[in-house]
Design a protein around this motif. Structure first.
Motif, mmCIF file in Angstrom:
data_model
loop_
_atom_site.group_PDB
_atom_site.id
_atom_site.type_symbol
_atom_site.label_atom_id
_atom_site.label_comp_id
_atom_site.label_asym_id
_atom_site.label_seq_id
_atom_site.Cartn_x
_atom_site.Cartn_y
_atom_site.Cartn_z
ATOM 1 N N THR A 37 0.838 -1.200 0.000
ATOM 2 C CA THR A 37 0.000 0.000 0.000
ATOM 3 C C THR A 37 0.873 1.249 0.000
ATOM 4 O O THR A 37 2.055 1.189 0.379
ATOM 5 C CB THR A 37 -0.904 0.031 1.247
ATOM 6 N N PRO A 38 0.311 2.392 -0.398
ATOM 7 C CA PRO A 38 1.080 3.644 -0.324
ATOM 8 C C PRO A 38 1.571 3.957 1.088
ATOM 9 O O PRO A 38 2.681 4.447 1.272
ATOM 10 C CB PRO A 38 0.097 4.701 -0.823
ATOM 11 N N SER A 39 0.748 3.669 2.086
ATOM 12 C CA SER A 39 1.148 3.932 3.484
ATOM 13 C C SER A 39 2.369 3.112 3.879
ATOM 14 O O SER A 39 3.296 3.629 4.529
ATOM 15 C CB SER A 39 -0.011 3.631 4.436
ATOM 16 N N SER A 40 2.391 1.850 3.483
ATOM 17 C CA SER A 40 3.536 0.996 3.800
ATOM 18 C C SER A 40 4.790 1.501 3.099
ATOM 19 O O SER A 40 5.894 1.468 3.665
ATOM 20 C CB SER A 40 3.262 -0.445 3.370
ATOM 21 N N TYR A 41 4.627 1.993 1.885
ATOM 22 C CA TYR A 41 5.767 2.509 1.131
ATOM 23 C C TYR A 41 6.357 3.744 1.814
ATOM 24 O O TYR A 41 7.576 3.847 1.988
ATOM 25 C CB TYR A 41 5.312 2.848 -0.284
ATOM 26 N N ILE A 42 5.495 4.662 2.212
ATOM 27 C CA ILE A 42 5.965 5.865 2.916
ATOM 28 C C ILE A 42 6.683 5.468 4.204
ATOM 29 O O ILE A 42 7.759 5.990 4.520
ATOM 30 C CB ILE A 42 4.775 6.797 3.232
ATOM 31 N N ARG A 43 6.081 4.537 4.944
ATOM 32 C CA ARG A 43 6.675 4.113 6.219
ATOM 33 C C ARG A 43 8.058 3.497 5.994
ATOM 34 O O ARG A 43 9.004 3.779 6.741
ATOM 35 C CB ARG A 43 5.762 3.124 6.933
ATOM 36 N N ARG A 44 8.212 2.695 4.959
ATOM 37 C CA ARG A 44 9.512 2.064 4.706
ATOM 38 C C ARG A 44 10.582 3.098 4.342
ATOM 39 O O ARG A 44 11.732 2.986 4.788
ATOM 40 C CB ARG A 44 9.382 1.022 3.587
ATOM 41 N N LEU A 45 10.208 4.080 3.537
ATOM 42 C CA LEU A 45 11.173 5.124 3.203
ATOM 43 C C LEU A 45 11.580 5.920 4.441
ATOM 44 O O LEU A 45 12.743 6.287 4.616
ATOM 45 C CB LEU A 45 10.600 6.058 2.140
ATOM 46 N N LYS A 46 10.617 6.179 5.313
ATOM 47 C CA LYS A 46 10.929 6.879 6.567
ATOM 48 C C LYS A 46 11.853 6.026 7.441
ATOM 49 O O LYS A 46 12.803 6.538 8.039
ATOM 50 C CB LYS A 46 9.636 7.193 7.328
ATOM 51 N N LEU A 47 11.594 4.742 7.516
ATOM 52 C CA LEU A 47 12.435 3.854 8.328
ATOM 53 C C LEU A 47 13.853 3.777 7.772
ATOM 54 O O LEU A 47 14.826 3.705 8.541
ATOM 55 C CB LEU A 47 11.806 2.458 8.397
ATOM 56 N N GLU A 48 13.984 3.783 6.449
ATOM 57 C CA GLU A 48 15.315 3.784 5.846
ATOM 58 C C GLU A 48 16.077 5.057 6.230
ATOM 59 O O GLU A 48 17.274 5.021 6.518
ATOM 60 C CB GLU A 48 15.216 3.683 4.324
ATOM 61 N N ARG A 49 15.376 6.194 6.231
ATOM 62 C CA ARG A 49 16.020 7.449 6.607
ATOM 63 C C ARG A 49 16.405 7.421 8.094
ATOM 64 O O ARG A 49 17.477 7.910 8.467
ATOM 65 C CB ARG A 49 15.096 8.618 6.307
ATOM 66 N N VAL A 50 15.537 6.861 8.920
ATOM 67 C CA VAL A 50 15.858 6.731 10.346
ATOM 68 C C VAL A 50 17.112 5.881 10.525
ATOM 69 O O VAL A 50 18.023 6.239 11.284
ATOM 70 C CB VAL A 50 14.678 6.109 11.120
ATOM 71 N N TYR A 51 17.166 4.757 9.816
ATOM 72 C CA TYR A 51 18.324 3.873 9.908
ATOM 73 C C TYR A 51 19.600 4.599 9.507
ATOM 74 O O TYR A 51 20.634 4.511 10.187
ATOM 75 C CB TYR A 51 18.117 2.651 9.022
ATOM 76 N N SER A 52 19.527 5.334 8.389
ATOM 77 C CA SER A 52 20.699 6.066 7.914
ATOM 78 C C SER A 52 21.153 7.093 8.937
ATOM 79 O O SER A 52 22.347 7.264 9.190
ATOM 80 C CB SER A 52 20.364 6.753 6.589
#
Length: 320
Positions: free
Chosen positions: A258-273
């Motif tokens: 879903t679009p929501s899951s996609y946004i969340r994953r991109l945010k999590l990647e930025r958090v990880y970085s």
């Protein structure tokens, strides 16, 4: 090192060092202020080519000179020593570059450079904004709007994609590169090779699915540019000028989520970085709230599912 082909738009030969310094400034490559003593001999040369977003400059001063170089703001400089030697220092660190050495110069700062009489240098200049777009397109997650590059120099490869791409862009006749799409494609590939070889603290994600559908690319760029904001699904649908139903169908077909899951994953990647590379990060709560995760227990669950460890473990592993 093996010569790199260079088909120039401008060429100055048998000129004095001051003429080369002026040509470098006129080409937008930076400011070269020659330090005395400066010979008046006409042994210097300068070649220049601009194609697409990239600029190529090859030059040699023909005598031993000391130069204070001011690099232009907003650009990445790949410096390749073709012959001779140059010694340069920045931020209190000295570096000697022999023939075949290459380095990405620090951003918009002053560097002190001493060129040997036989030194010849090739500069590849790329806008930093273009490099940021390239990083995002190739799936790199960066924690800010500023790229970082390794301080050390590396031997420029005699064979391989980077050399081939520079030769194709700087050495081919313009008729072979008349299609802007071809130039853009080559430039993107060269930017990626520079990131792969000289980039610092870059995290490439394999956990966020990639799609080259124009709407998905548009949404990805929008999310990454506004990643700390609370983005709504309606906003993404309006961005692409499609209905919510079409947006959900697009994400299911292209990415299987879903679009929501996609946004969340991109945010999590930025958090990880940010947890692994930002020295100013003090605790997990601070970074979670920064990216809109107000429910900390749920954030930890999402993070562990996506990254494979708790955010506190990431912070601990990469703490300096």
């Amino acid at each position: 090192m093996t010569p790199i082909r260079f088909d120039f738009d401008q060429e100055l030969v048998a000129v004095c060092a001051q003429t080369v310094a002026r040509a470098i400034a006129n080409g937008g490559i930076g400011s070269h202020r020659l330090r005395p003593p400066v010979t008046k001999a006409s042994n210097a040369y300068f070649k220049f080519r601009k194609i697409g977003d990239l600029s190529f400059a090859e030059y040699g001063y023909g005598s031993t000179v000391r130069v204070r170089e001011s690099l232009p703001a907003g650009y990445v400089h790949l410096r390749i020593v073709l012959d001779g030697q140059c010694q340069w220092s920045a931020f209190g660190k000295k570096n000697t570059l022999d023939a075949g050495a290459s380095v990405v110069s620090p951003f918009h700062t002053d560097v002190q450079v001493t060129y040997s009489a036989d030194c010849r240098v090739l500069i590849v200049e790329i806008p930093e904004s273009f490099m940021l777009e390239t990083a995002r397109e190739f799936g790199y997650i960066i924690s800010s709007d500023r790229l970082a590059f390794l301080d050390d120099s590396f031997v420029f490869p005699d064979v391989g994609p980077m050399r081939n791409l520079i030769s194709d862009l700087s050495g081919q006749d313009r008729s072979a590169l008349s299609d802007d799409r071809v130039v853009f494609y080559y430039s993107r590939l060269l930017g990626h090779e520079i990131l792969r070889s000289y980039g610092k603290d870059l995290c490439k994600s394999s956990a966020v699915p990639m799609s080259y559908h124009p709407y998905i690319e548009q949404i990805r760029d929008h999310v990454l540019e506004n990643v700390a904001q609370n983005l709504s699904i309606n906003e993404l649908a309006k961005l692409c000028r499609i209905s919510l139903k079409s947006l959900y169908n697009l994400f299911e077909r292209e990415l299987g989520m879903t679009p929501s899951s996609y946004i969340r994953r991109l945010k999590l990647e930025r958090v990880y970085s940010e947890l692994r590379s930002d020295l100013n990060t003090r605790n997990v709560t601070e970074i979670a709230l920064k990216y809109g995760f107000s429910n900390l227990s749920r954030f930890s669950v999402y993070y562990r599912e996506h990254i494979g460890e708790l955010p506190s473990d990431t912070l601990r592993r990469f703490s300096h």
